[in-house]
Every structure is written in C-alpha cells, then in structure tokens.
Design a protein around this motif. Sequence first.
Motif, PDB file in Angstrom:
ATOM      1  N   TYR A 113      -0.284 -19.721  -7.597  1.00 53.49           N
ATOM      2  CA  TYR A 113       0.457 -20.745  -6.845  1.00 53.49           C
ATOM      3  C   TYR A 113       0.262 -22.117  -7.484  1.00 53.49           C
ATOM      4  CZ  TYR A 113       1.411 -24.265  -3.288  1.00 53.49           C
ATOM      5  OH  TYR A 113       1.876 -25.387  -2.637  1.00 53.49           O
ATOM      6  N   ALA A 201       6.583 -13.449  -0.857  1.00 58.91           N
ATOM      7  CA  ALA A 201       7.652 -14.124  -1.593  1.00 58.91           C
ATOM      8  C   ALA A 201       8.802 -13.137  -1.752  1.00 58.91           C
ATOM      9  CB  ALA A 201       7.150 -14.595  -2.951  1.00 58.91           C
ATOM     10  N   ASN A 205      13.087 -16.063  -0.049  1.00 60.60           N
ATOM     11  CA  ASN A 205      12.158 -17.165  -0.329  1.00 60.60           C
ATOM     12  C   ASN A 205      12.235 -17.614  -1.783  1.00 60.60           C
ATOM     13  OD1 ASN A 205      11.075 -17.304   2.290  1.00 60.60           O
ATOM     14  ND2 ASN A 205       9.597 -15.673   1.861  1.00 60.60           N
ATOM     15  N   HIS A 206      12.420 -16.652  -2.682  1.00 59.23           N
ATOM     16  CA  HIS A 206      12.404 -17.012  -4.102  1.00 59.23           C
ATOM     17  C   HIS A 206      13.742 -17.585  -4.561  1.00 59.23           C
ATOM     18  CE1 HIS A 206      10.145 -17.127  -7.779  1.00 59.23           C
ATOM     19  NE2 HIS A 206      11.145 -16.596  -8.446  1.00 59.23           N
ATOM     20  N   HIS A 209      13.417 -21.166  -4.401  1.00 58.71           N
ATOM     21  CA  HIS A 209      12.650 -21.727  -5.514  1.00 58.71           C
ATOM     22  C   HIS A 209      13.527 -21.992  -6.733  1.00 58.71           C
ATOM     23  CE1 HIS A 209       9.288 -22.609  -8.099  1.00 58.71           C
ATOM     24  NE2 HIS A 209       9.700 -21.695  -8.956  1.00 58.71           N
ATOM     25  N   TYR A 216      15.749 -27.938  -2.155  1.00 57.65           N
ATOM     26  CA  TYR A 216      15.145 -26.725  -2.686  1.00 57.65           C
ATOM     27  C   TYR A 216      14.232 -26.976  -3.883  1.00 57.65           C
ATOM     28  CZ  TYR A 216      18.451 -23.957   0.140  1.00 57.65           C
ATOM     29  OH  TYR A 216      19.146 -23.379   1.174  1.00 57.65           O
ATOM     30  N   LYS A 219       9.982 -26.131  -4.313  1.00 54.42           N
ATOM     31  CA  LYS A 219       9.611 -25.440  -3.081  1.00 54.42           C
ATOM     32  C   LYS A 219       9.320 -23.969  -3.390  1.00 54.42           C
ATOM     33  CE  LYS A 219      10.365 -29.009  -0.394  1.00 54.42           C
ATOM     34  NZ  LYS A 219       9.267 -29.699   0.331  1.00 54.42           N
ATOM     35  N   ASN A 220       8.541 -23.335  -2.518  1.00 56.08           N
ATOM     36  CA  ASN A 220       8.275 -21.886  -2.566  1.00 56.08           C
ATOM     37  C   ASN A 220       7.723 -21.418  -3.912  1.00 56.08           C
ATOM     38  OD1 ASN A 220       9.454 -22.244  -0.093  1.00 56.08           O
ATOM     39  ND2 ASN A 220      11.010 -20.670  -0.333  1.00 56.08           N
ATOM     40  N   ILE A 226       3.828 -15.916   0.141  1.00 53.25           N
ATOM     41  CA  ILE A 226       4.476 -17.188   0.458  1.00 53.25           C
ATOM     42  C   ILE A 226       3.633 -18.029   1.402  1.00 53.25           C
ATOM     43  CG2 ILE A 226       5.787 -16.531   2.534  1.00 53.25           C
ATOM     44  CD1 ILE A 226       7.123 -18.506  -0.530  1.00 53.25           C
ATOM     45  N   ASP A 229       2.478 -21.485   0.310  1.00 54.47           N
ATOM     46  CA  ASP A 229       3.420 -22.593   0.495  1.00 54.47           C
ATOM     47  C   ASP A 229       3.377 -23.109   1.924  1.00 54.47           C
ATOM     48  OD1 ASP A 229       5.219 -22.832  -2.077  1.00 54.47           O
ATOM     49  OD2 ASP A 229       4.910 -20.697  -1.741  1.00 54.47           O
ATOM     50  N   ARG A 230       3.216 -22.221   2.878  1.00 51.21           N
ATOM     51  CA  ARG A 230       3.121 -22.644   4.277  1.00 51.21           C
ATOM     52  C   ARG A 230       1.850 -23.470   4.490  1.00 51.21           C
ATOM     53  NH1 ARG A 230       6.889 -19.928   7.292  1.00 51.21           N
ATOM     54  NH2 ARG A 230       7.795 -18.037   6.373  1.00 51.21           N
ATOM     55  N   PHE A 235       6.756 -25.033   1.621  1.00 52.84           N
ATOM     56  CA  PHE A 235       7.672 -23.972   2.030  1.00 52.84           C
ATOM     57  C   PHE A 235       9.007 -24.545   2.487  1.00 52.84           C
ATOM     58  CE2 PHE A 235       9.570 -21.305   5.364  1.00 52.84           C
ATOM     59  CZ  PHE A 235       9.808 -20.165   4.619  1.00 52.84           C
TER      60      PHE A 235
END
Length: 308
Positions: A113, A201, A205-206, A209, A216, A219-220, A226, A229-230, A235
């Motif tokens: 990450y 992910a 979600n991707h 990214h 956007y 992000k992510n 995932i 990211d939260r 996220f």
Amino acid sequence: MPFSLFGASKIPLNDVHTIEKSIPNIILWAVPVMLFFTAIEMVVTYYQEREFYEKKETIGSILVGLGNLVVTAALKLGLLYLCIWIYNLIPWRMELQWWTLLPCYIIYDFFSYWAHRVSHEQRFWWATHVVHHSGEFYNLTVSYRLSWIQHLKIIFFLPVAFMGFHPIIFFVTNQIAVLFQFWVHTEYIRKMPAWVEYIFATPSNHRVHHGSQEQYIDKNFGATFIFWDRIFGTFEPEGEPVIYGITTNIPNKANPIFINFHELTDMVEDVRKAKGIRKKLFYIFGSPIKIAEEKKRQEAGETAEVPA
C-alpha cells in the motif's frame, strides 16, 4: 520435540540454486490461465461491440508484459541472494512453515500500500509505475503493464524480509500478490457483495484507482486489501463512470520502450533544464500533480515559485 518457529538455521549462499528450485514458479504456471481468460474477454468484447480494447494499446500491454517476465527472470537470482543474506543476518529467522504465508501476505500488502502510494506522490517512483496507468482502456491486459524498472521498489519491502520470514515464503507471497491483481482489471465484474467490497481491492475499487478524474486521482492504493485505504483516508467508492489513463495520455501506445521510459526521459530533461538544486530536486521527487501544474504554468508563460 517442542515446537519452535524462530531460530532457524542459516541458509548457505552456495545453496541459493537449491532454494531457487524449491520456489514454485506460480506466475509462469498462471500465464496460460491468464491468457485464456484474456482471450475470452476479448472475444466477448468483440461480439458485444464494446470498446474495452484498442489494438495498439493491447499490443503495447502484451509487449510490456513479456518484457517484464524477462526482467523478473533475470533479476530473480540476485533478489534471492539479497533475501538469503538478510535472512542469515538476523537472529529471529523463521522456520519454513507454510502457515506463515498468511501473516507474511498481510504485512507484505501493508507495505505494498505504502509503496504504491509513494509511487503516486513522488515523481521518481511514479516513473516506475506510470506504465501501469498509461492505458486508456480497462481490460485484463492492463494487468500485464508492469514497469521493467519496478523492481527498484524492493526497497519498500525490505522490512518484510527483515522480519525473518523464510525466503521461499517471501517469494511465494510476492507472486500471489502480483497474480491477485490480474482479475481486478476488468469491466465485466461490477459490484461484489458488500463485505467483499469492504475488505478487498475488487474490480470496482480498482477501477477508481485507474481513473483520471479529480475525485479518483490518488485513491484506492490497496493491492489485495482495500481496508488500508479506509484506514489511511485514501478510499473512494466507484461513482460516475471512470475515464481511464493519465492526465496527459501518451502517443506511442504500441511501443514498449516508450511506454516504459517516457516519464523517466521527461524527468531527466526537466532536471537538465531546471535552474538551482531546489528546483532540480522538485522535478525528481516532487508530486507528479504539482509538477504537471508547474509545467502548464511555464508553458503559459507564467512565473511560478517552486512549491514548498
């Protein structure tokens, strides 16, 4: 005999070839499966007349992917030597226990990450990652677009090696992490069950990214999970349809050399032209977004100070 996880024996460096043969080549085994599903997606896309593929870009993705396999194979032995050297250096070496794959994978994904995030926030590292984002169409071949110089990012994963995981566990973890990202590069899987979307992910979600819209961008970053990211505030759920690519898309879509090195070439040229060490460092390690804004101001003939 009592169970003991730590205190494993050192691995003689002259046994590196034996260790190499003990590492299952999961990615090589998976290539036919990946090509099979990619072919299916291409055929379905063609018959449904959807614009998920573009000829030149697909050729570029495949050539980049083939080059990455060659580079990875060439560097494997050297990276294995490095991992074994680290393993022998520390006293808390773990025994080869396959269940250690789970904690290794979670920890590895945490560092992934941050490696991914830094690759978006600093231009030097962005040059090792932009390859993956330069596609303007989202399909399974995008997962092949892995930079030929991405292995420089091994520096971000050295803490995982220093935790004492057996080199075989480390290398298997890396391969599984890479393969996980294959299936998320598709338009055909929309939303998954809420609990899956919350933890993993997913393609939804991707896709975010890979978006070039303002909401956007950056992000992510999570590769497998995932929830990083939260936790760290990066996220963004998928809302409006994603526009793929980078803010300034590349012209040579089928040329793997250009795809891999265009950003590095631009960076060197910017540094050469920049006056003063501060500005030169800005063009190397500054935010790609701020650098793009700076260059637009320069093109417009405006005078702007280098961001702090």
